[in-house]
Design a protein around this motif. Structure first.
Motif, PDB file in Angstrom:
ATOM      1  N   SER A  76       0.850  -1.192   0.000  1.00 56.89           N
ATOM      2  CA  SER A  76       0.000   0.000   0.000  1.00 56.89           C
ATOM      3  C   SER A  76       0.886   1.243   0.000  1.00 56.89           C
ATOM      4  CB  SER A  76      -0.971  -0.018   1.176  1.00 56.89           C
ATOM      5  OG  SER A  76      -1.805  -1.165   1.068  1.00 56.89           O
ATOM      6  N   ALA A  77       0.485   2.295   0.652  1.00 58.03           N
ATOM      7  CA  ALA A  77       1.305   3.507   0.658  1.00 58.03           C
ATOM      8  C   ALA A  77       2.094   3.608   1.956  1.00 58.03           C
ATOM      9  CB  ALA A  77       0.425   4.731   0.460  1.00 58.03           C
ATOM     10  N   ALA A  78       2.385   2.465   2.573  1.00 56.40           N
ATOM     11  CA  ALA A  78       3.128   2.458   3.832  1.00 56.40           C
ATOM     12  C   ALA A  78       4.517   3.060   3.639  1.00 56.40           C
ATOM     13  CB  ALA A  78       3.235   1.035   4.366  1.00 56.40           C
ATOM     14  N   HIS A  79       4.994   3.735   4.652  1.00 57.49           N
ATOM     15  CA  HIS A  79       6.275   4.441   4.574  1.00 57.49           C
ATOM     16  C   HIS A  79       7.339   3.756   5.423  1.00 57.49           C
ATOM     17  CE1 HIS A  79       4.646   7.836   2.360  1.00 57.49           C
ATOM     18  NE2 HIS A  79       3.576   7.722   3.119  1.00 57.49           N
ATOM     19  N   LEU A  80       7.313   2.421   5.495  1.00 54.79           N
ATOM     20  CA  LEU A  80       8.213   1.701   6.384  1.00 54.79           C
ATOM     21  C   LEU A  80       9.673   2.008   6.101  1.00 54.79           C
ATOM     22  CD1 LEU A  80       8.540  -0.321   8.681  1.00 54.79           C
ATOM     23  CD2 LEU A  80       8.479  -2.149   6.968  1.00 54.79           C
ATOM     24  N   ALA A  81      10.106   1.885   4.861  1.00 53.23           N
ATOM     25  CA  ALA A  81      11.519   2.130   4.540  1.00 53.23           C
ATOM     26  C   ALA A  81      11.920   3.564   4.869  1.00 53.23           C
ATOM     27  CB  ALA A  81      11.787   1.814   3.074  1.00 53.23           C
ATOM     28  N   GLY A  82      11.065   4.521   4.560  1.00 53.44           N
ATOM     29  CA  GLY A  82      11.373   5.916   4.830  1.00 53.44           C
ATOM     30  C   GLY A  82      11.436   6.228   6.316  1.00 53.44           C
ATOM     31  N   VAL A  83      10.532   5.659   7.083  1.00 55.14           N
ATOM     32  CA  VAL A  83      10.555   5.870   8.528  1.00 55.14           C
ATOM     33  C   VAL A  83      11.837   5.284   9.113  1.00 55.14           C
ATOM     34  CG1 VAL A  83       9.458   5.195  10.709  1.00 55.14           C
ATOM     35  CG2 VAL A  83       8.070   6.092   8.826  1.00 55.14           C
ATOM     36  N   ILE A  84      12.191   4.092   8.672  1.00 53.98           N
ATOM     37  CA  ILE A  84      13.434   3.476   9.152  1.00 53.98           C
ATOM     38  C   ILE A  84      14.634   4.342   8.757  1.00 53.98           C
ATOM     39  CG2 ILE A  84      14.982   1.501   8.840  1.00 53.98           C
ATOM     40  CD1 ILE A  84      12.434  -0.261   8.774  1.00 53.98           C
ATOM     41  N   ALA A  85      14.663   4.786   7.506  1.00 57.63           N
ATOM     42  CA  ALA A  85      15.780   5.630   7.043  1.00 57.63           C
ATOM     43  C   ALA A  85      15.889   6.913   7.860  1.00 57.63           C
ATOM     44  CB  ALA A  85      15.614   5.952   5.565  1.00 57.63           C
ATOM     45  N   GLY A  86      14.771   7.432   8.325  1.00 58.48           N
ATOM     46  CA  GLY A  86      14.779   8.639   9.127  1.00 58.48           C
ATOM     47  C   GLY A  86      15.344   8.449  10.527  1.00 58.48           C
ATOM     48  N   HIS A  87      15.480   7.190  10.945  1.00 64.31           N
ATOM     49  CA  HIS A  87      15.939   6.891  12.309  1.00 64.31           C
ATOM     50  C   HIS A  87      17.275   6.168  12.359  1.00 64.31           C
ATOM     51  CE1 HIS A  87      12.394   8.187  14.563  1.00 64.31           C
ATOM     52  NE2 HIS A  87      11.660   7.697  13.577  1.00 64.31           N
ATOM     53  N   THR A  88      17.951   5.975  11.233  1.00 63.29           N
ATOM     54  CA  THR A  88      19.211   5.229  11.248  1.00 63.29           C
ATOM     55  C   THR A  88      20.219   5.851  10.293  1.00 63.29           C
ATOM     56  OG1 THR A  88      20.216   3.016  11.029  1.00 63.29           O
ATOM     57  CG2 THR A  88      18.514   3.582   9.433  1.00 63.29           C
ATOM     58  N   PRO A  89      21.502   5.714  10.603  1.00 63.40           N
ATOM     59  CA  PRO A  89      22.535   6.149   9.655  1.00 63.40           C
ATOM     60  C   PRO A  89      22.865   5.069   8.622  1.00 63.40           C
ATOM     61  CG  PRO A  89      23.578   5.434  11.688  1.00 63.40           C
ATOM     62  CD  PRO A  89      22.080   5.349  11.903  1.00 63.40           C
ATOM     63  N   LEU A  90      22.287   3.895   8.772  1.00 65.38           N
ATOM     64  CA  LEU A  90      22.577   2.786   7.872  1.00 65.38           C
ATOM     65  C   LEU A  90      21.888   2.958   6.523  1.00 65.38           C
ATOM     66  CD1 LEU A  90      22.116  -0.245  10.307  1.00 65.38           C
ATOM     67  CD2 LEU A  90      24.261   0.848   9.598  1.00 65.38           C
ATOM     68  N   PRO A  91      22.440   2.357   5.466  1.00 63.43           N
ATOM     69  CA  PRO A  91      21.713   2.334   4.194  1.00 63.43           C
ATOM     70  C   PRO A  91      20.437   1.507   4.334  1.00 63.43           C
ATOM     71  CG  PRO A  91      23.819   1.163   3.987  1.00 63.43           C
ATOM     72  CD  PRO A  91      23.741   1.689   5.377  1.00 63.43           C
ATOM     73  N   VAL A  92      19.375   1.988   3.721  1.00 61.98           N
ATOM     74  CA  VAL A  92      18.082   1.303   3.744  1.00 61.98           C
ATOM     75  C   VAL A  92      17.674   1.014   2.305  1.00 61.98           C
ATOM     76  CG1 VAL A  92      15.633   1.489   4.377  1.00 61.98           C
ATOM     77  CG2 VAL A  92      17.405   2.446   5.893  1.00 61.98           C
ATOM     78  N   ILE A  93      17.250  -0.220   2.085  1.00 62.41           N
ATOM     79  CA  ILE A  93      16.762  -0.649   0.775  1.00 62.41           C
ATOM     80  C   ILE A  93      15.274  -0.912   0.908  1.00 62.41           C
ATOM     81  CG2 ILE A  93      16.949  -2.350  -1.078  1.00 62.41           C
ATOM     82  CD1 ILE A  93      19.805  -2.982   0.101  1.00 62.41           C
ATOM     83  N   GLY A  94      14.469  -0.229   0.119  1.00 59.83           N
ATOM     84  CA  GLY A  94      13.024  -0.398   0.171  1.00 59.83           C
ATOM     85  C   GLY A  94      12.528  -1.376  -0.877  1.00 59.83           C
ATOM     86  N   VAL A  95      11.612  -2.233  -0.458  1.00 58.56           N
ATOM     87  CA  VAL A  95      10.953  -3.181  -1.355  1.00 58.56           C
ATOM     88  C   VAL A  95       9.468  -2.858  -1.362  1.00 58.56           C
ATOM     89  CG1 VAL A  95      10.463  -5.604  -1.879  1.00 58.56           C
ATOM     90  CG2 VAL A  95      12.631  -4.979  -0.766  1.00 58.56           C
ATOM     91  N   PRO A  96       8.973  -2.217  -2.420  1.00 55.90           N
ATOM     92  CA  PRO A  96       7.530  -2.001  -2.513  1.00 55.90           C
ATOM     93  C   PRO A  96       6.833  -3.344  -2.760  1.00 55.90           C
ATOM     94  CG  PRO A  96       8.745  -0.723  -4.185  1.00 55.90           C
ATOM     95  CD  PRO A  96       9.699  -1.667  -3.554  1.00 55.90           C
ATOM     96  N   ILE A  97       5.794  -3.606  -1.997  1.00 57.66           N
ATOM     97  CA  ILE A  97       5.075  -4.876  -2.109  1.00 57.66           C
ATOM     98  C   ILE A  97       3.765  -4.649  -2.856  1.00 57.66           C
ATOM     99  CG2 ILE A  97       4.042  -6.806  -0.842  1.00 57.66           C
ATOM    100  CD1 ILE A  97       6.992  -6.687  -0.289  1.00 57.66           C
ATOM    101  N   SER A  98       3.488  -5.520  -3.803  1.00 55.57           N
ATOM    102  CA  SER A  98       2.241  -5.437  -4.559  1.00 55.57           C
ATOM    103  C   SER A  98       1.069  -5.810  -3.660  1.00 55.57           C
ATOM    104  CB  SER A  98       2.300  -6.374  -5.771  1.00 55.57           C
ATOM    105  OG  SER A  98       1.084  -6.316  -6.476  1.00 55.57           O
ATOM    106  N   SER A  99       0.147  -4.876  -3.496  1.00 57.43           N
ATOM    107  CA  SER A  99      -1.054  -5.144  -2.704  1.00 57.43           C
ATOM    108  C   SER A  99      -2.098  -4.085  -3.034  1.00 57.43           C
ATOM    109  CB  SER A  99      -0.743  -5.120  -1.205  1.00 57.43           C
ATOM    110  OG  SER A  99      -0.381  -3.824  -0.797  1.00 57.43           O
ATOM    111  N   GLY A 100      -3.310  -4.366  -2.672  1.00 50.99           N
ATOM    112  CA  GLY A 100      -4.383  -3.391  -2.806  1.00 50.99           C
ATOM    113  C   GLY A 100      -4.767  -3.077  -4.234  1.00 50.99           C
ATOM    114  N   ALA A 101      -5.583  -2.064  -4.356  1.00 48.76           N
ATOM    115  CA  ALA A 101      -6.170  -1.697  -5.644  1.00 48.76           C
ATOM    116  C   ALA A 101      -5.125  -1.216  -6.649  1.00 48.76           C
ATOM    117  CB  ALA A 101      -7.219  -0.599  -5.441  1.00 48.76           C
ATOM    118  N   LEU A 102      -3.997  -0.699  -6.163  1.00 48.85           N
ATOM    119  CA  LEU A 102      -2.990  -0.139  -7.070  1.00 48.85           C
ATOM    120  C   LEU A 102      -1.849  -1.113  -7.373  1.00 48.85           C
ATOM    121  CD1 LEU A 102      -2.889   3.524  -5.741  1.00 48.85           C
ATOM    122  CD2 LEU A 102      -4.225   2.572  -7.631  1.00 48.85           C
TER     123      LEU A 102
END
Length: 177
Positions: free
Chosen positions: A68-94
């Protein structure tokens, strides 16, 4: 198992079938990992604490997958100095397009490396490449993995030339190679 170098975080257990791809590839490269479920919206404190403590626990990179439009990767990136890799998951109407936009459209200063929708395997490979910057033994495994892929493509092309289109499709069961 050794101390984990990669954290794999997903927003829901429904993301596990996709996110398992990251764990599988990390196993192939011999990179220890850990996996948790934590939602940026339903468990914001847990998510923030995990992100803040990750570097101190020895993680080198975090892979975060959410639909969906969850911001998990971005929230994590905002709280850590580590590199974050985001995986968008297919779900919902879009079908994951909303997750892709939510993951890739980060503000300046809070980068998230983003792979394709449901691209957890590539996230695992990218995490391995990040880890390999300080570990030549991992880099050698990545080189061997890429050489294996090259050989497989060459073998498939040779077989296609030998058999022709129809026989090749019959041999592979009519599906894409």
């Amino acid at each position: 198992m050794n101390n984990p170098l990669v954290g794999i975080v997903m927003g829901s257990d429904s993301d596990l079938p996709v996110m398992r791809g990251a764990a599988d590839i990390l196993d192939e490269f011999g990179i220890p990992w850990e996996m948790i479920i934590s939602s940026a919206h339903r468990a914001p404190e847990k998510t923030a604490t995990y992100a803040r403590e990750a570097a101190g626990r020895g993680l080198a990179v975090i892979i975060a997958g959410a639909g969906s439009a969850a911001h998990l990767a971005g929230v994590i990136a905002g709280h850590t100095p580590l590199p974050v890799i985001g995986v968008p998951i297919s779900s919902g109407a879009l079908n994951g397009v909303d997750a892709l936009y939510a993951t890739v459209q980060m503000p300046p200063g809070i980068p998230v490396a983003t792979v394709a929708i449901n691209g957890a395997k590539n996230a695992g490979i990218l995490a391995a490449q990040i880890v390999s910057a300080g570990r030549p033994e991992v880099r050698e495994k990545i080189i061997a993995y890429k050489q294996k892929m090259t050989r497989q493509v060459e073998e498939k092309s040779a077989l296609l030339q030998e058999l022709g289109v129809e026989m090749y499709l019959q041999k592979i069961g009519g599906k894409k190679a």
